[in-house]
Every structure is written in C-alpha cells, then in structure tokens.
Design a protein around this motif. Structure first.
Motif, PDB file in Angstrom:
ATOM      1  N   ALA A  55     -16.838 -35.960  10.669  1.00 18.15           N
ATOM      2  CA  ALA A  55     -17.528 -35.558   9.441  1.00 18.15           C
ATOM      3  C   ALA A  55     -18.170 -34.182   9.616  1.00 18.15           C
ATOM      4  N   GLN A  56     -18.711 -33.929  10.806  1.00 17.79           N
ATOM      5  CA  GLN A  56     -19.316 -32.636  11.078  1.00 17.79           C
ATOM      6  C   GLN A  56     -18.256 -31.528  11.077  1.00 17.79           C
ATOM      7  N   GLN A  57     -17.083 -31.821  11.666  1.00 18.16           N
ATOM      8  CA  GLN A  57     -15.993 -30.841  11.664  1.00 18.16           C
ATOM      9  C   GLN A  57     -15.532 -30.555  10.238  1.00 18.16           C
ATOM     10  N   LEU A  58     -15.448 -31.603   9.437  1.00 20.96           N
ATOM     11  CA  LEU A  58     -15.046 -31.412   8.034  1.00 20.96           C
ATOM     12  C   LEU A  58     -16.075 -30.574   7.282  1.00 20.96           C
ATOM     13  N   GLU A  59     -17.343 -30.782   7.576  1.00 19.04           N
ATOM     14  CA  GLU A  59     -18.401 -30.011   6.920  1.00 19.04           C
ATOM     15  C   GLU A  59     -18.298 -28.537   7.310  1.00 19.04           C
ATOM     16  N   VAL A  60     -18.026 -28.285   8.596  1.00 15.16           N
ATOM     17  CA  VAL A  60     -17.861 -26.897   9.062  1.00 15.16           C
ATOM     18  C   VAL A  60     -16.653 -26.265   8.378  1.00 15.16           C
ATOM     19  N   ALA A  61     -15.544 -27.013   8.315  1.00 19.65           N
ATOM     20  CA  ALA A  61     -14.332 -26.493   7.659  1.00 19.65           C
ATOM     21  C   ALA A  61     -14.601 -26.212   6.183  1.00 19.65           C
ATOM     22  N   LYS A  62     -15.351 -27.108   5.546  1.00 20.95           N
ATOM     23  CA  LYS A  62     -15.691 -26.919   4.131  1.00 20.95           C
ATOM     24  C   LYS A  62     -16.528 -25.656   3.953  1.00 20.95           C
ATOM     25  N   ASP A  63     -17.518 -25.460   4.839  1.00 16.66           N
ATOM     26  CA  ASP A  63     -18.363 -24.265   4.763  1.00 16.66           C
ATOM     27  C   ASP A  63     -17.536 -22.997   4.947  1.00 16.66           C
ATOM     28  N   GLU A  64     -16.617 -23.018   5.913  1.00 13.46           N
ATOM     29  CA  GLU A  64     -15.760 -21.854   6.162  1.00 13.46           C
ATOM     30  C   GLU A  64     -14.868 -21.571   4.947  1.00 13.46           C
ATOM     31  N   ALA A  65     -14.302 -22.642   4.373  1.00 14.36           N
ATOM     32  CA  ALA A  65     -13.448 -22.467   3.192  1.00 14.36           C
ATOM     33  C   ALA A  65     -14.255 -21.910   2.021  1.00 14.36           C
ATOM     34  N   THR A  66     -15.487 -22.395   1.869  1.00 17.11           N
ATOM     35  CA  THR A  66     -16.352 -21.913   0.790  1.00 17.11           C
ATOM     36  C   THR A  66     -16.675 -20.429   0.982  1.00 17.11           C
ATOM     37  N   LYS A  67     -16.980 -20.044   2.231  1.00 17.12           N
ATOM     38  CA  LYS A  67     -17.269 -18.630   2.509  1.00 17.12           C
ATOM     39  C   LYS A  67     -16.038 -17.769   2.239  1.00 17.12           C
ATOM     40  N   SER A  68     -14.883 -18.266   2.675  1.00 21.81           N
ATOM     41  CA  SER A  68     -13.636 -17.522   2.467  1.00 21.81           C
ATOM     42  C   SER A  68     -13.354 -17.368   0.981  1.00 21.81           C
ATOM     43  N   LEU A  69     -13.541 -18.448   0.237  1.00 17.01           N
ATOM     44  CA  LEU A  69     -13.312 -18.406  -1.206  1.00 17.01           C
ATOM     45  C   LEU A  69     -14.279 -17.436  -1.873  1.00 17.01           C
ATOM     46  N   SER A  70     -15.524 -17.446  -1.437  1.00 12.75           N
ATOM     47  CA  SER A  70     -16.520 -16.515  -1.995  1.00 12.75           C
ATOM     48  C   SER A  70     -16.126 -15.068  -1.712  1.00 12.75           C
ATOM     49  N   ALA A  71     -15.670 -14.815  -0.488  1.00  6.91           N
ATOM     50  CA  ALA A  71     -15.271 -13.453  -0.125  1.00  6.91           C
ATOM     51  C   ALA A  71     -14.073 -12.994  -0.951  1.00  6.91           C
ATOM     52  N   GLN A 158      -2.835  -9.275  -7.918  1.00  7.75           N
ATOM     53  CA  GLN A 158      -2.028 -10.497  -7.828  1.00  7.75           C
ATOM     54  C   GLN A 158      -2.122 -11.106  -6.439  1.00  7.75           C
ATOM     55  N   GLN A 159      -2.115 -10.257  -5.416  1.00  8.99           N
ATOM     56  CA  GLN A 159      -2.239 -10.765  -4.040  1.00  8.99           C
ATOM     57  C   GLN A 159      -3.594 -11.415  -3.830  1.00  8.99           C
ATOM     58  N   LEU A 160      -4.636 -10.813  -4.406  1.00  5.76           N
ATOM     59  CA  LEU A 160      -5.969 -11.407  -4.295  1.00  5.76           C
ATOM     60  C   LEU A 160      -6.039 -12.742  -5.024  1.00  5.76           C
ATOM     61  N   GLU A 161      -5.388 -12.835  -6.169  1.00  4.74           N
ATOM     62  CA  GLU A 161      -5.347 -14.102  -6.909  1.00  4.74           C
ATOM     63  C   GLU A 161      -4.676 -15.180  -6.067  1.00  4.74           C
ATOM     64  N   ILE A 162      -3.574 -14.817  -5.409  1.00  3.05           N
ATOM     65  CA  ILE A 162      -2.855 -15.775  -4.556  1.00  3.05           C
ATOM     66  C   ILE A 162      -3.750 -16.195  -3.396  1.00  3.05           C
ATOM     67  N   SER A 163      -4.430 -15.225  -2.772  1.00  2.00           N
ATOM     68  CA  SER A 163      -5.333 -15.538  -1.662  1.00  2.00           C
ATOM     69  C   SER A 163      -6.461 -16.456  -2.128  1.00  2.00           C
ATOM     70  N   LYS A 164      -6.971 -16.195  -3.314  1.00  2.00           N
ATOM     71  CA  LYS A 164      -8.046 -17.034  -3.855  1.00  2.00           C
ATOM     72  C   LYS A 164      -7.547 -18.443  -4.075  1.00  2.00           C
ATOM     73  N   GLU A 165      -6.347 -18.589  -4.612  1.00  2.00           N
ATOM     74  CA  GLU A 165      -5.786 -19.919  -4.843  1.00  2.00           C
ATOM     75  C   GLU A 165      -5.558 -20.651  -3.518  1.00  2.00           C
ATOM     76  N   GLU A 166      -5.087 -19.909  -2.500  1.00  2.00           N
ATOM     77  CA  GLU A 166      -4.866 -20.530  -1.189  1.00  2.00           C
ATOM     78  C   GLU A 166      -6.187 -20.968  -0.579  1.00  2.00           C
TER      79      GLU A 166
END
Length: 170
Positions: A55-71, A158-166
């Motif tokens: 659960a802790q690993q999933l939380e870290v992964a979620k935080d990283e994904a959220t930061k990446s999505l924000s960026a 368009q590349q940024l849109e694709i990155s955001k979707e990923e």
C-alpha cells in the motif's frame, strides 16, 4: 463391606487416573491449539506487513504519477499560451505586411498615374514594382515562417497531450 470399599477405592483411583489423563490431554490440546494460533497470528502479521508495504509503494507511485501529471499539465498550459502568443504575433505580422503591401500598391498606382511615358519615370516605376515585389516576397516569407512555427508548436502540443494522457493512465 471391605470388598465394596476396596472396589470404590479402585474406582476412585481409576477416576483420578482418568481425570489426570484427561487434564493432560486437555493441556496438550490447549498447548497445540495455542501454538497453532500463535503461528497463524505470526503469519497474519507478516501478511499484514506485506500488504502495508504494498500500500505504501502504491501511494508513492500515485504521488509520483500525480507530480508527473501536474508537470505535464503545466507544460501543456505553457505551450498553449506560447502558441496563442505566436498566433497573435502571426496575425499582427500578417496585418502589418498587408498594410505595407497595400501602401506600396497605392503608392505604386499613384506614381504610375503621375509618371507617364518618361524614361526617368519608367525607372521609378520599375523601382516601385521591385519594391512591391519585395514587399510581397517579405509577406510570403513571414507568413511561411509563422506557419512553420505554428505547425511545430502544434506538433509539440500534440506530443504534450499524449504525454498527459499517458501520465493520467499511470
């Protein structure tokens, strides 16, 4: 009476021996049950620790994904703003080139009327035509450059849109 007494004492001894045997069996069963329960408890604690780590690993992964999505979202917004600024710049340059072209055309037409067939005037007329052609060429160059930049920015967007979707999928 003595035989009855001896028989009862014998039965009492057998009963006491049975009672002791039953107590020993109960203690053995209790010890076995306690041992099994302790093993199950230890196994459950280990499994709980594994689940908590996961659960802790999933939380870290979620935080990283959220930061990446924000960026990616921020970068996309910046690219959109830059694209809007570029489009505004393109429109302004196009308008200015059109005004310059119209001014050169008007100047050319008015000088053409004033010149007549005089050879000196023909030279001025040719210079005005060359100036008009330069203005047209410059307008075409600016338009082509701005269209190329617009296409480039569109591709980046368009590349940024694709990155955001990923990133959102992660």
């Amino acid at each position: 009476l003595a035989a009855e007494k001896a028989s009862r004492e014998d039965v009492a001894q057998q009963l006491a021996a049975s009672k002791d045997e039953v107590q020993k069996q109960m203690q053995t069963q209790k010890a076995t049950a306690d041992s099994e329960a302790a093993e199950k408890l230890d196994a459950a604690k280990e499994e709980l620790a594994e689940w908590e780590a996961m659960a802790q690993q999933l939380e870290v992964a979620k935080d990283e994904a959220t930061k990446s999505l924000s960026a990616v979202t921020k970068e996309l917004e910046e690219e959109r703003a830059a694209r809007a600024a570029l489009l505004a710049e393109l429109a302004a340059a196009k308008e200015e080139a059109q005004r310059n072209f119209e001014a050169a055309s008007t100047d050319f037409e008015s000088k053409k009327l004033l010149l007549g067939a005089d050879s000196e005037k023909d030279t001025e007329l040719q210079e005005l035509r060359a100036s008009k052609q330069e203005a047209v060429a410059k307008l075409q160059d600016v338009t082509a450059e701005l269209e190329a930049e617009k296409a480039s920015r569109t591709e980046v967007l368009q590349q940024l849109e694709i990155s955001k979707e990923e990133a959102a999928e992660k």
